[in-house]
Design an enzyme around this catalytic site. Structure first.
Site, short mmCIF file in Angstrom:
data_model
loop_
_atom_site.label_atom_id
_atom_site.label_comp_id
_atom_site.label_asym_id
_atom_site.label_seq_id
_atom_site.Cartn_x
_atom_site.Cartn_y
_atom_site.Cartn_z
CD GLU A 1 -12.41 -5.91 8.21
OE1 GLU A 1 -11.55 -5.75 9.07
OE2 GLU A 1 -12.14 -6.02 6.99
CG ASP B 1 -12.62 0.15 -4.11
OD1 ASP B 1 -11.76 -0.29 -3.31
OD2 ASP B 1 -13.60 0.82 -3.76
CG ASP C 1 -12.47 -6.86 1.23
OD1 ASP C 1 -12.18 -7.78 2.00
OD2 ASP C 1 -11.87 -5.77 1.20
NE ARG D 1 -3.43 -2.30 2.89
CZ ARG D 1 -4.41 -2.99 2.32
NH1 ARG D 1 -4.90 -2.61 1.18
NH2 ARG D 1 -4.87 -4.08 2.89
O1 F6P Z 1 -9.20 -5.60 1.44
C1 F6P Z 1 -8.75 -6.80 1.95
C2 F6P Z 1 -8.62 -6.77 3.44
O2 F6P Z 1 -8.19 -8.04 3.88
C3 F6P Z 1 -9.88 -6.33 4.19
O3 F6P Z 1 -10.83 -7.37 4.28
C4 F6P Z 1 -9.32 -5.89 5.51
O4 F6P Z 1 -10.14 -4.90 6.07
C5 F6P Z 1 -7.98 -5.31 5.12
O5 F6P Z 1 -7.65 -5.82 3.85
C6 F6P Z 1 -6.86 -5.60 6.09
O6 F6P Z 1 -5.75 -4.91 5.67
P1 F6P Z 1 -4.27 -5.18 6.23
O7 F6P Z 1 -3.79 -6.47 5.65
O8 F6P Z 1 -3.48 -4.04 5.75
O9 F6P Z 1 -4.37 -5.30 7.70
#
Ligand code: F6P
Length: 370
Positions: free
Chosen positions: A250, A105, A152, A74
């Site tokens: 969540e 997205d 998701d 990210r």
């Molecule tokens: O978008 C995928 C996802 O696994 C979501 O379901 C969750 O909210 C998020 O990414 C968790 O992100 P990270 O791996 O950065 O903790």
């Protein structure tokens, strides 16, 4: 020779390796050079060893590998124009004019912005002396195609995102394990599942495991959810059910937009006061086991067919073509306008058809005869 690059971005999802494999091999099959951008947008900004030419054999065995072998990130730098400027320079220096991005997205919106800015980025690279006009001339347009990789299943316009069925399968497997111990001790379990702002994983896991109650963001209960849940759980217990499974997405919210936490659900189930359920209750947060591991067959198939289609879309695109993403609709692999889907995702809830939800949930024990 056309040079096509593939990149994975945002949270990894099962099937991303299948995408890279399909894009690399289809590109080579079509007489193009294939590249992989390692570490997502971060690698695009860093350049150098992060941009690697790929051969047919480089992706051998990738279908059955979990995560993404070319890495993902990210990336904060890509949110700023200087980051995108360096990214554009790296693409031109490597002779790449087509990019296939597999991500959620957010990643795909970033990609569309990049394509939008492309002419002005090139102009700035020339005006600041970083590249010559001759160098940028062959790369007037950035050809971009999106593939939706996310557990998701939150993007509008496609029936399934790459990875969502693998995560769902994993959740169901975990709930099955939990059910065995719950039943042994006659306990209640509150299970939190991923999905960010989308309730698809929670809802479908609820349907697939016959959970007692499910909380999802798309369907904030319009009266007191506490009373609602307790009534259902009590009814199930009264007919002799030894286990209680409550699934909480969540992103679950009540009708006022307040987050529903597993802790408050647990407290309610465990409430020992008069009229309370007094259940011995545990919380399980499934976490990243939902995202890791190998892809189920459906996601491998989706990754492969969509990867092939993405290369075709790149080769058929003209400068006028709107940025598209590859979707699956009623079992057909199709191209769709990317930004329309992103906009719809923000305004329309995709996860739930109210009637289907009610029907599916009413198959739980006591409501079976309804
Ligand atoms: O978008 C995928 C996802 O696994 C979501 O379901 C969750 O909210 C998020 O990414 C968790 O992100 P990270 O791996 O950065 O903790």
């Amino acid at each position: 020779k056309k040079k096509i690059a593939v990149m994975t971005s945002g949270g990894d999802s099962p099937g991303m390796n299948g995408v890279v494999r399909a894009v690399v091999r289809m590109a080579i099959h079509m007489g193009c050079d294939a590249f992989a951008i390692y570490e997502g947008y971060e690698g695009l900004v860093r350049g150098g060893e992060c941009i690697k030419k790929m051969e047919w054999s480089d992706v051998r065995g990738w279908l059955s590998e979990g995560g993404t072998l070319i890495g993902t990130a990210r990336c904060m730098a890509f949110y700023e124009r200087p980051g995108r400027l360096t990214a554009a320079k790296n693409l031109v220096l490597n002779g790449i004019d087509a990019l296939i991005i597999c991500g959620g997205d957010g990643s795909l919106t970033g990609a569309d912005k990049f394509r939008d800015e492309w002419p002005s980025l090139l102009a700035e690279l020339v005006s600041t002396g970083q590249l010559t006009q001759n160098q940028v001339d062959p790369y007037k347009h950035l050809n971009l195609v999106g593939l939706v990789g996310s557990i998701d299943n939150d993007l509008s316009g496609t029936d399934a995102t790459i990875g969502c069925y693998s995560a769902l399968a994993r959740i169901c497997e975990m709930v099955d394990y939990i059910e065995a111990t719950a039943s042994s001790h006659s306990r209640a379990f509150v299970i939190e599942v991923m999905g960010r702002h989308c309730g698809w994983l929670a809802l479908l896991a609820g349907v697939a495991t016959g959970a007692d109650f499910v909380f999802i963001p798309e369907r904030p209960i319009d009266h007191d959810w506490k009373e609602d849940m307790c009534t259902v759980v009590k009814r199930h217990r009264n007919i002799g059910k030894r286990k209680t499974i409550v699934i909480v997405a969540e992103g679950a919210r009540d009708k006022n937009g307040t987050k529903i936490t597993p802790e408050e659900v647990k407290d309610l189930l465990a409430d020992k006061s008069d009229g309370g359920l007094a259940l011995d209750t545990r919380i399980t947060t499934l976490g990243h086991v939902q995202r890791g591991g190998t892809a189920v067959a459906y996601d491998r198939m989706l990754a492969t067919l969509q990867g092939v289609e993405a290369v075709k879309a790149v080769l058929e695109a003209t400068p006028e073509t709107e940025t598209c993403f590859i979707a699956i609709n009623e079992n057909k692999i199709v191209r769709k306008p990317l930004m329309k889907a992103v906009a719809e995702t923000k305004s329309v809830s995709k996860a739930v058809d109210e009637k289907d939800f009610d029907k599916a949930m009413s198959l739980r024990d006591t409501e079976f005869s309804d």
